[in-house]
Scaffold this motif. Sequence first.
Motif, PDB file in Angstrom:
ATOM      1  N   MET A   1      19.370  19.022 -21.236  1.00 35.59           N
ATOM      2  CA  MET A   1      18.352  20.053 -21.158  1.00 35.59           C
ATOM      3  C   MET A   1      18.553  21.057 -22.287  1.00 35.59           C
ATOM      4  N   LYS A   2      17.456  21.547 -22.845  1.00 36.34           N
ATOM      5  CA  LYS A   2      17.512  22.554 -23.895  1.00 36.34           C
ATOM      6  C   LYS A   2      17.363  23.941 -23.260  1.00 36.34           C
ATOM      7  N   ILE A   3      18.323  24.810 -23.525  1.00 41.64           N
ATOM      8  CA  ILE A   3      18.341  26.137 -22.919  1.00 41.64           C
ATOM      9  C   ILE A   3      18.272  27.208 -23.996  1.00 41.64           C
ATOM     10  N   ALA A   4      17.456  28.233 -23.748  1.00 39.94           N
ATOM     11  CA  ALA A   4      17.468  29.442 -24.576  1.00 39.94           C
ATOM     12  C   ALA A   4      18.162  30.542 -23.785  1.00 39.94           C
ATOM     13  N   LEU A   5      18.971  31.326 -24.462  1.00 38.20           N
ATOM     14  CA  LEU A   5      19.643  32.460 -23.835  1.00 38.20           C
ATOM     15  C   LEU A   5      19.024  33.753 -24.344  1.00 38.20           C
ATOM     16  N   ILE A   6      18.675  34.634 -23.414  1.00 36.18           N
ATOM     17  CA  ILE A   6      18.159  35.958 -23.778  1.00 36.18           C
ATOM     18  C   ILE A   6      19.140  36.981 -23.242  1.00 36.18           C
ATOM     19  N   GLY A   7      19.788  37.690 -24.163  1.00 33.32           N
ATOM     20  CA  GLY A   7      20.896  38.567 -23.808  1.00 33.32           C
ATOM     21  C   GLY A   7      22.195  37.839 -24.058  1.00 33.32           C
ATOM     22  N   TYR A   8      23.020  38.381 -24.942  1.00 32.96           N
ATOM     23  CA  TYR A   8      24.240  37.667 -25.336  1.00 32.96           C
ATOM     24  C   TYR A   8      25.461  38.560 -25.182  1.00 32.96           C
ATOM     25  N   GLY A   9      25.508  39.224 -24.020  1.00 36.53           N
ATOM     26  CA  GLY A   9      26.704  39.978 -23.664  1.00 36.53           C
ATOM     27  C   GLY A   9      27.704  39.066 -22.969  1.00 36.53           C
ATOM     28  N   LYS A  10      28.510  39.645 -22.108  1.00 32.68           N
ATOM     29  CA  LYS A  10      29.543  38.859 -21.428  1.00 32.68           C
ATOM     30  C   LYS A  10      28.940  37.764 -20.560  1.00 32.68           C
ATOM     31  N   MET A  11      27.843  38.078 -19.858  1.00 34.79           N
ATOM     32  CA  MET A  11      27.198  37.059 -19.040  1.00 34.79           C
ATOM     33  C   MET A  11      26.609  35.965 -19.911  1.00 34.79           C
ATOM     34  N   THR A  25      22.235  21.776 -24.100  1.00 31.78           N
ATOM     35  CA  THR A  25      22.239  22.288 -25.473  1.00 31.78           C
ATOM     36  C   THR A  25      21.589  23.664 -25.506  1.00 31.78           C
ATOM     37  N   VAL A  26      22.273  24.623 -26.089  1.00 32.26           N
ATOM     38  CA  VAL A  26      21.699  25.961 -26.281  1.00 32.26           C
ATOM     39  C   VAL A  26      20.977  25.962 -27.627  1.00 32.26           C
ATOM     40  N   VAL A  27      19.645  26.010 -27.587  1.00 35.11           N
ATOM     41  CA  VAL A  27      18.845  25.865 -28.813  1.00 35.11           C
ATOM     42  C   VAL A  27      18.462  27.206 -29.424  1.00 35.11           C
ATOM     43  N   SER A  28      18.583  28.295 -28.653  1.00 34.26           N
ATOM     44  CA  SER A  28      18.201  29.617 -29.167  1.00 34.26           C
ATOM     45  C   SER A  28      18.959  30.691 -28.405  1.00 34.26           C
ATOM     46  N   ILE A  29      19.448  31.672 -29.135  1.00 36.97           N
ATOM     47  CA  ILE A  29      20.104  32.840 -28.528  1.00 36.97           C
ATOM     48  C   ILE A  29      19.412  34.087 -29.068  1.00 36.97           C
ATOM     49  N   ILE A  30      18.824  34.867 -28.172  1.00 35.03           N
ATOM     50  CA  ILE A  30      18.113  36.078 -28.575  1.00 35.03           C
ATOM     51  C   ILE A  30      18.824  37.288 -28.011  1.00 35.03           C
ATOM     52  N   ASP A  31      19.114  38.234 -28.890  1.00 35.22           N
ATOM     53  CA  ASP A  31      19.741  39.491 -28.486  1.00 35.22           C
ATOM     54  C   ASP A  31      18.970  40.632 -29.157  1.00 35.22           C
ATOM     55  N   VAL A  32      19.511  41.829 -29.139  1.00 40.15           N
ATOM     56  CA  VAL A  32      18.758  42.997 -29.606  1.00 40.15           C
ATOM     57  C   VAL A  32      18.391  42.916 -31.083  1.00 40.15           C
ATOM     58  N   SER A  45      11.022  25.334 -28.139  1.00 39.55           N
ATOM     59  CA  SER A  45      11.426  23.977 -27.734  1.00 39.55           C
ATOM     60  C   SER A  45      12.266  23.969 -26.463  1.00 39.55           C
ATOM     61  N   ALA A  46      12.667  25.152 -25.961  1.00 38.36           N
ATOM     62  CA  ALA A  46      13.564  25.225 -24.805  1.00 38.36           C
ATOM     63  C   ALA A  46      12.855  24.758 -23.527  1.00 38.36           C
ATOM     64  N   ASP A  47      13.586  24.044 -22.694  1.00 39.50           N
ATOM     65  CA  ASP A  47      13.072  23.658 -21.381  1.00 39.50           C
ATOM     66  C   ASP A  47      13.056  24.846 -20.426  1.00 39.50           C
ATOM     67  N   VAL A  48      14.054  25.721 -20.572  1.00 41.45           N
ATOM     68  CA  VAL A  48      14.184  26.907 -19.724  1.00 41.45           C
ATOM     69  C   VAL A  48      14.887  28.004 -20.529  1.00 41.45           C
ATOM     70  N   ALA A  49      14.485  29.250 -20.315  1.00 42.20           N
ATOM     71  CA  ALA A  49      15.206  30.394 -20.862  1.00 42.20           C
ATOM     72  C   ALA A  49      15.940  31.102 -19.730  1.00 42.20           C
ATOM     73  N   ILE A  50      17.214  31.406 -19.950  1.00 42.75           N
ATOM     74  CA  ILE A  50      18.007  32.169 -18.985  1.00 42.75           C
ATOM     75  C   ILE A  50      18.169  33.573 -19.535  1.00 42.75           C
ATOM     76  N   GLU A  51      17.731  34.567 -18.745  1.00 44.46           N
ATOM     77  CA  GLU A  51      17.629  35.940 -19.239  1.00 44.46           C
ATOM     78  C   GLU A  51      18.544  36.874 -18.464  1.00 44.46           C
ATOM     79  N   PHE A  52      19.531  37.442 -19.152  1.00 46.53           N
ATOM     80  CA  PHE A  52      20.382  38.508 -18.625  1.00 46.53           C
ATOM     81  C   PHE A  52      20.432  39.593 -19.689  1.00 46.53           C
ATOM     82  N   SER A  53      19.540  40.572 -19.579  1.00 45.61           N
ATOM     83  CA  SER A  53      19.473  41.600 -20.615  1.00 45.61           C
ATOM     84  C   SER A  53      19.634  42.976 -19.982  1.00 45.61           C
ATOM     85  N   THR A  54      18.656  43.848 -20.154  1.00 45.74           N
ATOM     86  CA  THR A  54      18.703  45.198 -19.591  1.00 45.74           C
ATOM     87  C   THR A  54      17.390  45.474 -18.862  1.00 45.74           C
TER      88      THR A  54
END
Length: 238
Positions: A1-11, A25-32, A45-54
Amino acid sequence: MKIALIGYGKMGHEIEKIAVQRGHTVVSIIDVNNREDFESEAFGSADVAIEFSTPASALDNYRKCFAAGVPVVAGTTGWLDHMDEVKEACTKGGQTFFYASNYSLGVNIFFVLNKYLAKIMNNYSDYDVKMEEIHHIHKLDAPSGTAITLAEGIIENVDRKDGWHLETEESDSDIAIRSIREGEVPGIHEIIYESEADTISIKHDAKSRKGFALGAVVAAEFTKGKKGFLGMNDMLNF
């Protein structure tokens, strides 16, 4: 599965580690500093985005995910006043959104236990109920989303309670939630029923962020290919 991460702190780092371990596979990492990447081909292209931001950025992140057609697993709390907009995007706009106030399996078992105890305590008006939650100093919202979910579980089942209030009860029908921010505590939640005779309490104490991160990745696995507004009850079927 292709995953995008939104928020790249400790979590975000912990989620990345577990996702890779589980073969994703992490295909994209978005931070501030790179929010323009919401419009990138990699993010789309991500199948799902996992979001831990503010809390301040969460809603805009969800809107950008919807614009890109990327399903969201949302781990940020403190934005729930806008939940109706997100639900409408799912029901009328065909988007996919998974929300949980807490992704830990243990906490979700705790939610069920909390409701069961509340049903019992509804019959014993001598007991008042309050709550205490402790988190690390970096957590911006108070009370925690988990504490609010626990309070809602009590309100649903205890007739003498119809709301919650931070720190102190404004009336006898309120649940007081004390929020403490100290050190690097991953999360502690305690429900306390107290009478003149004794005290009954239940408590969940997270040892690390790993349980939350694993739950978020499992939720992403569950969300892939689905439509609509989803939650832990859909996935765990308690």
